[in-house]
Design an enzyme around this catalytic site. Structure first.
Site, PDB file in Angstrom:
ATOM      1  N   GLU A  85     -72.064 -38.860 -38.902  1.00  0.00           N
ATOM      2  CA  GLU A  85     -73.005 -38.227 -37.983  1.00  0.00           C
ATOM      3  C   GLU A  85     -72.726 -38.605 -36.529  1.00  0.00           C
ATOM      4  OE1 GLU A  85     -75.209 -41.613 -40.151  1.00  0.00           O
ATOM      5  OE2 GLU A  85     -73.730 -40.094 -40.636  1.00  0.00           O
ATOM      6  N   ARG A 136     -72.261 -53.051 -47.627  1.00  0.00           N
ATOM      7  CA  ARG A 136     -73.533 -53.298 -48.309  1.00  0.00           C
ATOM      8  C   ARG A 136     -73.558 -52.716 -49.723  1.00  0.00           C
ATOM      9  NH1 ARG A 136     -74.840 -52.292 -42.938  1.00  0.00           N
ATOM     10  NH2 ARG A 136     -75.259 -50.142 -43.493  1.00  0.00           N
TER      11      ARG A 136
END
Length: 174
Positions: free
Chosen positions: A99, A62
């Site tokens: 994460e 993106r």
């Protein structure tokens, strides 16, 4: 209404994607709105046009969308940073933790000239791991990171704190 307010109204929340407990910020409704998308491009250009950027790095995938547009507006090269194994020429890789896992990104070894002032662009800043990894990759091949550009910043995750005090510009912050 300013651009941050428009983006806040337009970006869609997708719960439990890509895994349970994650609230994904989906920018595809922004891309579907040509007027808002043009405002986004203009806002990025207005901020970065006087900052001495000599190349724009877009982080897969993106980060390619507005990163390429920004590079074209600035009249500088656009350089993709991709997941390992996706670039066809000689590359240098960098591994980092996410994460929820780990990843490896790469760049062509000849993508950046020694001392070239580079802007890192991606759609979203969360914990800062991917952006920091891109910075380390660029520095490994002799580039100088002048800043970071994001459409969305998840401020509660404090990702900008990992970015070495460099200029971090986000159009909307959650």
């Amino acid at each position: 209404m300013n651009i941050a307010e428009k983006l806040t109204k337009t970006i869609r929340d997708v719960p439990d994607f890509p895994k349970p407990g994650i609230l994904f910020k989906d920018i595809t409704p922004v891309l579907a709105d040509p007027e808002l998308s043009l405002e986004v491009s203009k806002a990025f250009y207005d901020y970065w046009s006087a900052k001495g950027v000599q190349a724009v790095i877009g982080i897969e995938s993106r980060g390619f969308i507005y990163g390429l547009q920004l590079a074209q507006q600035l009249h500088v090269p656009f350089i993709p940073v991709r997941k390992a194994g996706k670039l066809p020429y000689k590359t240098i890789k960098h591994s980092y933790d996410l994460e929820y896992g780990s990843a490896e990104i790469e760049i062509h070894t000849d993508a950046i000239k020694q001392g070239q002032k580079v802007l890192i662009h991606d759609d979203l800043l969360a914990t800062g791991g991917t952006a920091k990894a891109a910075c380390e990759l660029i520095e490994k091949i002799g580039g100088e990171v002048v800043g970071y550009s994001f459409l969305v910043e998840l401020g509660f995750l404090n990702g900008s704190g990992k970015l070495d005090g460099k200029d971090v510009h986000s159009l909307v912050r959650f």
